[in-house]
Write a protein that holds these residues in place. Structure first.
Motif, PDB file in Angstrom:
ATOM      1  N   ASN A 189     -46.965   9.923  33.297  1.00  0.00           N
ATOM      2  CA  ASN A 189     -46.943   9.611  31.867  1.00  0.00           C
ATOM      3  C   ASN A 189     -46.030  10.590  31.137  1.00  0.00           C
ATOM      4  O   ASN A 189     -46.143  11.807  31.305  1.00  0.00           O
ATOM      5  CB  ASN A 189     -48.362   9.716  31.288  1.00  0.00           C
ATOM      6  N   TRP A 190     -45.135  10.051  30.313  1.00  0.00           N
ATOM      7  CA  TRP A 190     -44.250  10.883  29.505  1.00  0.00           C
ATOM      8  C   TRP A 190     -43.709  10.055  28.337  1.00  0.00           C
ATOM      9  O   TRP A 190     -43.850   8.829  28.292  1.00  0.00           O
ATOM     10  CB  TRP A 190     -43.099  11.443  30.342  1.00  0.00           C
ATOM     11  N   TYR A 191     -43.077  10.750  27.398  1.00  0.00           N
ATOM     12  CA  TYR A 191     -42.467  10.089  26.252  1.00  0.00           C
ATOM     13  C   TYR A 191     -41.015   9.792  26.599  1.00  0.00           C
ATOM     14  O   TYR A 191     -40.192  10.701  26.707  1.00  0.00           O
ATOM     15  CB  TYR A 191     -42.559  10.974  25.006  1.00  0.00           C
ATOM     16  N   HIS A 192     -40.699   8.500  26.784  1.00  0.00           N
ATOM     17  CA  HIS A 192     -39.364   8.071  27.200  1.00  0.00           C
ATOM     18  C   HIS A 192     -38.544   7.665  25.988  1.00  0.00           C
ATOM     19  O   HIS A 192     -39.067   7.088  25.029  1.00  0.00           O
ATOM     20  CB  HIS A 192     -39.475   6.899  28.172  1.00  0.00           C
ATOM     21  N   ASN A 193     -37.245   7.945  26.049  1.00  0.00           N
ATOM     22  CA  ASN A 193     -36.371   7.563  24.945  1.00  0.00           C
ATOM     23  C   ASN A 193     -36.095   6.067  24.945  1.00  0.00           C
ATOM     24  O   ASN A 193     -36.025   5.426  26.000  1.00  0.00           O
ATOM     25  CB  ASN A 193     -35.049   8.331  24.995  1.00  0.00           C
ATOM     26  N   ASP A 194     -35.944   5.518  23.767  1.00  0.00           N
ATOM     27  CA  ASP A 194     -35.651   4.095  23.596  1.00  0.00           C
ATOM     28  C   ASP A 194     -34.135   3.929  23.529  1.00  0.00           C
ATOM     29  O   ASP A 194     -33.531   3.970  22.459  1.00  0.00           O
ATOM     30  CB  ASP A 194     -36.322   3.578  22.317  1.00  0.00           C
ATOM     31  N   LEU A 195     -33.532   3.749  24.692  1.00  0.00           N
ATOM     32  CA  LEU A 195     -32.078   3.664  24.766  1.00  0.00           C
ATOM     33  C   LEU A 195     -31.550   2.439  24.039  1.00  0.00           C
ATOM     34  O   LEU A 195     -30.485   2.485  23.397  1.00  0.00           O
ATOM     35  CB  LEU A 195     -31.625   3.664  26.227  1.00  0.00           C
ATOM     36  N   ALA A 196     -32.282   1.325  24.114  1.00  0.00           N
ATOM     37  CA  ALA A 196     -31.836   0.103  23.446  1.00  0.00           C
ATOM     38  C   ALA A 196     -31.771   0.281  21.928  1.00  0.00           C
ATOM     39  O   ALA A 196     -31.002  -0.403  21.248  1.00  0.00           O
ATOM     40  CB  ALA A 196     -32.763  -1.058  23.801  1.00  0.00           C
ATOM     41  N   ALA A 197     -32.569   1.207  21.410  1.00  0.00           N
ATOM     42  CA  ALA A 197     -32.555   1.495  19.967  1.00  0.00           C
ATOM     43  C   ALA A 197     -31.581   2.613  19.618  1.00  0.00           C
ATOM     44  O   ALA A 197     -31.517   3.056  18.469  1.00  0.00           O
ATOM     45  CB  ALA A 197     -33.955   1.868  19.499  1.00  0.00           C
ATOM     46  N   GLY A 198     -30.838   3.096  20.619  1.00  0.00           N
ATOM     47  CA  GLY A 198     -29.810   4.097  20.373  1.00  0.00           C
ATOM     48  C   GLY A 198     -30.223   5.536  20.566  1.00  0.00           C
ATOM     49  O   GLY A 198     -29.433   6.447  20.288  1.00  0.00           O
ATOM     50  N   GLU A 199     -31.451   5.778  21.058  1.00  0.00           N
ATOM     51  CA  GLU A 199     -31.897   7.153  21.247  1.00  0.00           C
ATOM     52  C   GLU A 199     -31.370   7.705  22.575  1.00  0.00           C
ATOM     53  O   GLU A 199     -31.703   7.195  23.643  1.00  0.00           O
ATOM     54  CB  GLU A 199     -33.422   7.251  21.226  1.00  0.00           C
ATOM     55  N   LYS A 200     -30.581   8.752  22.507  1.00  0.00           N
ATOM     56  CA  LYS A 200     -30.039   9.385  23.704  1.00  0.00           C
ATOM     57  C   LYS A 200     -31.098  10.257  24.379  1.00  0.00           C
ATOM     58  O   LYS A 200     -32.005  10.753  23.714  1.00  0.00           O
ATOM     59  CB  LYS A 200     -28.841  10.257  23.336  1.00  0.00           C
ATOM     60  N   PRO A 201     -30.962  10.478  25.692  1.00  0.00           N
ATOM     61  CA  PRO A 201     -31.884  11.405  26.357  1.00  0.00           C
ATOM     62  C   PRO A 201     -31.873  12.786  25.709  1.00  0.00           C
ATOM     63  O   PRO A 201     -32.923  13.431  25.580  1.00  0.00           O
ATOM     64  CB  PRO A 201     -31.354  11.461  27.789  1.00  0.00           C
ATOM     65  N   SER A 202     -30.697  13.259  25.271  1.00  0.00           N
ATOM     66  CA  SER A 202     -30.589  14.590  24.668  1.00  0.00           C
ATOM     67  C   SER A 202     -31.304  14.690  23.337  1.00  0.00           C
ATOM     68  O   SER A 202     -31.537  15.800  22.830  1.00  0.00           O
ATOM     69  CB  SER A 202     -29.120  14.972  24.486  1.00  0.00           C
ATOM     70  N   GLU A 203     -31.664  13.540  22.750  1.00  0.00           N
ATOM     71  CA  GLU A 203     -32.387  13.520  21.481  1.00  0.00           C
ATOM     72  C   GLU A 203     -33.890  13.368  21.692  1.00  0.00           C
ATOM     73  O   GLU A 203     -34.647  13.341  20.721  1.00  0.00           O
ATOM     74  CB  GLU A 203     -31.873  12.368  20.609  1.00  0.00           C
ATOM     75  N   ASN A 204     -34.295  13.299  22.946  1.00  0.00           N
ATOM     76  CA  ASN A 204     -35.688  13.042  23.299  1.00  0.00           C
ATOM     77  C   ASN A 204     -36.379  14.343  23.703  1.00  0.00           C
ATOM     78  O   ASN A 204     -35.855  15.112  24.517  1.00  0.00           O
ATOM     79  CB  ASN A 204     -35.738  12.023  24.441  1.00  0.00           C
ATOM     80  N   GLU A 205     -37.572  14.560  23.173  1.00  0.00           N
ATOM     81  CA  GLU A 205     -38.306  15.794  23.440  1.00  0.00           C
ATOM     82  C   GLU A 205     -38.546  16.028  24.923  1.00  0.00           C
ATOM     83  O   GLU A 205     -38.384  17.149  25.433  1.00  0.00           O
ATOM     84  CB  GLU A 205     -39.647  15.760  22.705  1.00  0.00           C
TER      85      GLU A 205
END
Length: 241
Positions: A189-205
């Motif tokens: 379990n983790w908080y995954h970035n929403d790439l389809a919405a434009g969130e980059k991995p580098s912007e994800n906690e």
């Protein structure tokens, strides 16, 4: 989670890790949990590292409806790192399938379970196939057109009972990364970035913390504040294209 201090020099940086993840994400060679062609069913994240090397692996189990039947039930392994024998991201040889028909006959008819068949093979082992709507409800899956069971509904439910059978074995992972590279963290379990919405991995906690954890070699640096969202129920668009 026990602290593990493995980093003693500065042979790579958190910035370089995030840069690689962003580069793969820009090419969509990165886990998109609401991929329009794949109904997600399960996922797992593993992080390996030492003073000079790092590997981040994300497994995404689901049903790719364009592949049809057993060929669409897959685990896609996305490898990132600085010590891989292949390019980072997802390669075709890192995609596993593991189900097939039993001696009872074809498991599926079209995009649904075959009502006349009560078993299939999972990694060569015969396992039961349920047609009981209560079986699915009890595993958090609501059948859209009961008593018909769609393949993706089946995959999501059976993953509850046979989760490990759908994930990569450690020896399968080790055949693709250095055998002596320590496992630092493995999580369901983790908080995954929403790439389809434009969130980059580098912007994800999550990935920011994992990158710093790898840089410093200290698992205590992974202290998430956001609730996990990688469960398939949080990505309803997946498979609906």
């Amino acid at each position: 989670m026990q602290p593990t201090n493995t980093k003693t020099d500065s042979s790579f940086s958190a910035q370089s890790i995030l840069k690689q993840l962003d580069a793969c994400a820009a090419e969509f060679n990165y886990p998109v949990l609401d991929n329009g062609y794949i109904y997600p069913a399960n996922s797992r994240l593993s992080v390996y590292g030492d003073a000079a090397r790092w590997v981040l692996l994300i497994e995404v189990v689901g049903y790719h409806y364009r592949m049809r039947g057993h060929g669409g039930i897959e685990n896609c392994l996305y490898f990132f790192g600085n010590c891989l024998p292949f390019e980072p991201g997802m390669q075709n040889f890192n995609m596993f399938t593991f189900t097939s028909d039993s001696d009872e006959g074809e498991t599926f008819t079209g995009d649904a379970l075959n009502p006349a068949v009560g078993s299939m093979l999972l990694n060569g082992k015969k396992v039961p196939v349920s047609h009981d709507p209560e079986y699915y409800t009890s595993r958090g899956v609501q059948l859209a057109n009961a008593p018909e069971v769609k393949i993706w509904e089946f995959v999501r439910a059976i993953n509850v009972d046979y989760e490990e059978e759908f994930l990569a074995l450690e020896e399968e992972i080790r055949s693709r990364i250095p055998d002596d590279l320590p496992l630092m963290v493995r999580m369901d379990n983790w908080y995954h970035n929403d790439l389809a919405a434009g969130e980059k991995p580098s912007e994800n906690e999550t990935f920011q913390m994992l990158a710093h954890m790898l840089e410093k070699g200290d698992v205590e640096l992974y202290q998430p504040t956001k609730p996990a969202n990688n469960h398939w129920t949080n990505w309803p668009v997946g498979g609906t294209l």
